[in-house]
Design a protein around this motif. Sequence first.
Motif, short mmCIF file in Angstrom:
data_model
loop_
_atom_site.label_atom_id
_atom_site.label_comp_id
_atom_site.label_asym_id
_atom_site.label_seq_id
_atom_site.Cartn_x
_atom_site.Cartn_y
_atom_site.Cartn_z
N MET A 1 0.80 -1.09 0.15
CA MET A 1 -0.07 -0.16 -0.15
C MET A 1 0.79 1.21 -0.03
N LYS A 2 0.79 2.06 -0.87
CA LYS A 2 1.36 3.45 -1.05
C LYS A 2 0.75 4.30 -0.18
N ILE A 3 1.24 5.39 0.45
CA ILE A 3 0.60 6.33 1.23
C ILE A 3 1.42 7.39 0.98
N LEU A 4 0.38 8.49 0.45
CA LEU A 4 1.10 9.83 0.23
C LEU A 4 0.64 10.67 1.35
N VAL A 5 1.85 11.29 2.03
CA VAL A 5 1.72 12.60 3.32
C VAL A 5 2.43 13.69 2.71
N PRO A 6 1.86 14.92 3.25
CA PRO A 6 2.23 16.13 2.82
C PRO A 6 3.81 16.42 3.40
#
Length: 327
Positions: A1-6
Amino acid sequence: MKILVPDVPFDLAFTALLPDGGASFGPGGTDIVVAYAMKEPVPEEHVDADVLVTWSSPPRVVADAARRLTRLRWVQTLAAGPDVAVAANFAPDVVIASGRSLHDDTVAEHTLGLVLALVRRLDVSFAAQREHRWAKEITFAQEDPATAASYTLDGARVTIWGFGSIAAVLAPLLSALGAQVTGVAGTAGERHGFSVVTADDLPTLLPRTDVLISLLPATPQTRHALDAATLAFLPPHARFVNVGRGATVDEAALVDALRGGRLAGAALDVMQTEPLPADSPLWDAPGMILTPHVAGGRPRGAARFLAEQLTAWRTGGREALRNVVVR
């Protein structure tokens, strides 16, 4: 699972989500956490992300993500109000969750500051200071039995429209200063020890209100909830504070009420257009205090919150997440 965070300018410690401070997370290193520039479109190499965490991204960036990130399953905004994410038109099967609770303390503090600034007429003192003038008129007004009650929260009748988690922090602070607090929400009853009524009761509640505070979210149903008709219910000595969303206020009607002496003052931290245009009549409306959408500040405890949300997602899916937005 790829999680994009700011990639934020303050430390949210998202690397604390990773056991080794690296890029993999979870059993077998099956999850990837990637930082992205929150003011820019998501890079093409990351459009395969499963989870998008947003904070203070412009609406155009979030809308772009909704179009291009076709594998998304969950959008987690760190804002208390999810209106930008909802308006971005993510696919119906994408779960959107808000950052409710992350801003409760700071918004409550800022709201209390604005209320006190209005009641104690700090705007008059500040203006007099710039003119090198001793504003003795404030003293006279506080001594005059006809106006003295308007200069204190002790005994003031305060209505909080939008009685959620922020109001749960704010109401006791107002009560501690002697205010009589009533909440307005979708369901009547008692919350956190305070009486709560519905919007149907506003015609009888507002004429007895000294300070009206709006914590309303931006939804199609709340657009211009404070309009000329609603303002007309308030007595001329009342003050209005908005720390919810600017779209909930008919700003032209508010300015008209202030100019016509039908409202004693207002304080806004949120406006319909932000930044506020230089030619907006809000700048020079009498009795107006403006702050530049700073009540919430940064989301407090965001890394811990996100870690808990990720754990909930893995163990129970969307049903286990907090603050899921119904749309």
